[in-house]
Structures are given as C-alpha cells and as structure tokens.
Design a protein around this motif. Structure first.
Motif, short mmCIF file in Angstrom:
data_model
loop_
_atom_site.label_atom_id
_atom_site.label_comp_id
_atom_site.label_asym_id
_atom_site.label_seq_id
_atom_site.Cartn_x
_atom_site.Cartn_y
_atom_site.Cartn_z
N LYS A 108 0.83 -1.20 0.00
CA LYS A 108 0.00 0.00 0.00
C LYS A 108 0.87 1.25 0.00
CE LYS A 108 -4.00 -1.97 2.38
NZ LYS A 108 -4.90 -1.89 3.54
N PRO A 109 0.53 2.25 -0.83
CA PRO A 109 1.29 3.50 -0.83
C PRO A 109 1.16 4.22 0.51
CG PRO A 109 -0.09 3.30 -2.80
CD PRO A 109 -0.52 2.22 -1.86
N VAL A 110 2.14 5.07 0.79
CA VAL A 110 2.12 5.86 2.02
C VAL A 110 0.89 6.75 2.02
CG1 VAL A 110 3.28 7.68 3.30
CG2 VAL A 110 4.62 5.84 2.27
N VAL A 204 -5.07 -7.65 -4.24
CA VAL A 204 -4.49 -6.70 -5.20
C VAL A 204 -4.56 -5.25 -4.74
CG1 VAL A 204 -5.05 -8.21 -7.14
CG2 VAL A 204 -6.68 -6.43 -6.48
N ASP A 205 -5.03 -4.98 -3.52
CA ASP A 205 -5.26 -3.58 -3.14
C ASP A 205 -3.98 -2.75 -3.17
OD1 ASP A 205 -5.30 -3.61 0.50
OD2 ASP A 205 -4.15 -4.82 -0.91
N GLY A 206 -2.81 -3.37 -2.95
CA GLY A 206 -1.56 -2.63 -3.03
C GLY A 206 -1.18 -2.23 -4.44
N LEU A 207 -1.84 -2.81 -5.43
CA LEU A 207 -1.54 -2.49 -6.82
C LEU A 207 -2.45 -1.39 -7.38
CD1 LEU A 207 -1.27 -6.17 -8.17
CD2 LEU A 207 0.56 -4.74 -7.24
N LEU A 208 -3.54 -1.10 -6.69
CA LEU A 208 -4.55 -0.17 -7.21
C LEU A 208 -4.10 1.27 -7.08
CD1 LEU A 208 -7.79 -1.84 -5.84
CD2 LEU A 208 -6.56 -2.30 -7.97
#
Length: 273
Positions: A108-110, A204-208
């Motif tokens: 997940k992005p910061v 896949v939430d870290g890729l969205l």
C-alpha cells in the motif's frame, strides 16, 4: 496517576513498536525496493540502508526496554520518530506510489494514516523524555498505554484485517447492501462495498491506483475496473462480481496489461481470512 508515571510508561510502548518494526525489516529486507529508499539513496544502497534502520530501531528499542533509565534513550527515540515522519512525507510527495515499509510487508502507498502514526510515535517519545524511572515503575501510568496502543492499531493498515475488515463484515451483516432497492440491478455503491470486503480486493489492493474507473453489467455479472500498476507497468484491475452470489469469496479479479491486454496477475486461490 501523575505526569511522571505517564512519562515513565511510554518507553514500554515505544520499545515494543520499534521491535515490531525492526523485525519486519529484518524478516523481509526486500521491502526496501517498494519504498522511497531507492530514490533517496540509490537502488544499490537501498537494502543496506533498510537493514541499518532496522538495526538502529532494535538498539533503541532494547535501550528503552532494559535498565538503566537514561534520558538519551527517549531523545534517540524522538529523533528516530522525527526521521520516520520526514521520510514518509518525502515518500508521499516525491514517490507517491511507494509503500511505507514501516512495520510489516505491505504494497500500500504511504497515506495519511502512516504519517499520523509516525507523528504519534514522535509525540509519545517526547512525552517520555522527562521520565526519571523505568517503565516497570510506572504503576497506574501503564493504563494509558492501552488507549495509546489502540490508536496505534487503528492507524496501522497492516492490522486492518484483524479488526477493520471484520467490523465491515459485521456492518454489512446487519444491513444487507441490496436491502430496500427497488431495482433488480444492484446499486454501484453496494457492489463496491462487496468488492472492498472480498479476498480478491485484499489480494491486489496494493496495486490499485484509483477508485472505480469504469463498470458494466453482462448477464449475471457486474465488472468493475480500477487503474493499477504491476511491476512498474500500467495496468487495469478488473473485478468480476456475480449478481446472485453475494458472498465475498465469489468475487474474482485479474490484472491486465494496459497496452497489450495480456493478463499479468490472477490470484488462483483467494484466502477467506
């Protein structure tokens, strides 16, 4: 309960958090590649810098948890927390797609929660500076740590699966997302809630990189697309949501290349927890 007892209790929480963070970095040093460190120190030095930070965290944590009690320990923790905060702000501005790499492996992005957690760590370290006794002598001051730990947990995206997702499922269970709809077609908001609670989304939430980009219905299915990135490539994540089966496990997802349309990633087995 006096201010001195509250100050004395802080090193216990700070030390445990730093040990958790250090362990996560040592256990998976490849996390460094997903953070802003390659941009900041260079790709060849990112992993080494990541391990160095983990070592410093471990040393400061042990100094806080073990006697003797020195003011320098809390000051070192405050400096470390200030460094964390600055790095996360840098990541958010300069490399917005980078992950935190703070406590545990996550793509997940910061976000604001990670920065708020670092600021809270800084605040607890500053509170600990005047402490004249060890945490084992804090007495009633240790009760404050329960509330502080709860706030840290709520700010830690790595722990969402243990409390936030079950809470969402409970809320959905109390009020079915399709209840009271006059149309035979599910509202988009209801479909989105189902997707957010699904194992497919967690996979896949870290890729969205966007909210819902497009959606369409095809017979018994509704399809939702999101902008995504996979291994540095522009991609689209497509969720297939059945109209008749409302269980989270029935939702499927595939990540396809934006240019060629080739499937880049499709989870074969989706965990239910």
């Amino acid at each position: 309960m006096g201010a001195g007892q509250v100050a004395a209790a802080q090193p216990l929480l700070i030390g445990l958090l730093l040990l958790w963070s250090s362990y996560g970095k040592f256990a998976d040093p490849q996390q460094a590649e997903r953070t802003a460190l390659p941009r900041l120190v260079g790709e060849s030095r990112a992993t080494g810098a990541y391990r160095t930070v983990a070592g410093i965290e471990a040393l400061v944590a042990l100094a806080l948890l073990l006697p003797p009690v020195w003011t320098i320990e809390a000051i070192a923790a405050a400096v470390l927390a200030a460094g964390f905060t600055g790095f996360l702000v840098y990541s958010k501005i300069v490399v917005p797609e980078a992950s935190c790499g703070c406590m545990k492996a996550s793509a997940k992005p910061v976000g604001g929660r990670a920065i708020a957690r670092a600021l809270l760590l800084l605040a607890t370290a500053v509170v600990a500076i005047p402490a004249a006794a060890g945490w084992w002598s804090a007495g009633p001051g240790l009760v404050v740590l329960v509330a502080e730990a709860a706030v840290f947990a709520m700010l830690s995206a790595e722990l969402d699966r243990y409390w936030l997702l079950p809470l969402r499922r409970f809320r959905i269970g109390l009020s079915h997302p399709l209840a009271g709809t006059a149309s035979s077609t599910a509202p988009l908001a209801a479909t989105q809630r189902r997707v957010l609670l699904s194992p497919a989304y967690r996979a896949v939430d870290g890729l969205l990189r966007s909210d819902i980009h497009d959606y369409w219905d095809d017979e018994d299915w509704r399809y939702l697309s999101y902008v995504a990135r996979y291994d540095g490539r522009a991609a689209t994540a497509v969720f297939a949501v059945p109209h008749r089966n409302t269980t989270p496990e029935s939702i499927r997802v595939a990540v396809v290349d934006e240019t060629s349309g080739l499937t880049l990633y499709r989870p074969a087995v989706l965990a239910t927890v």
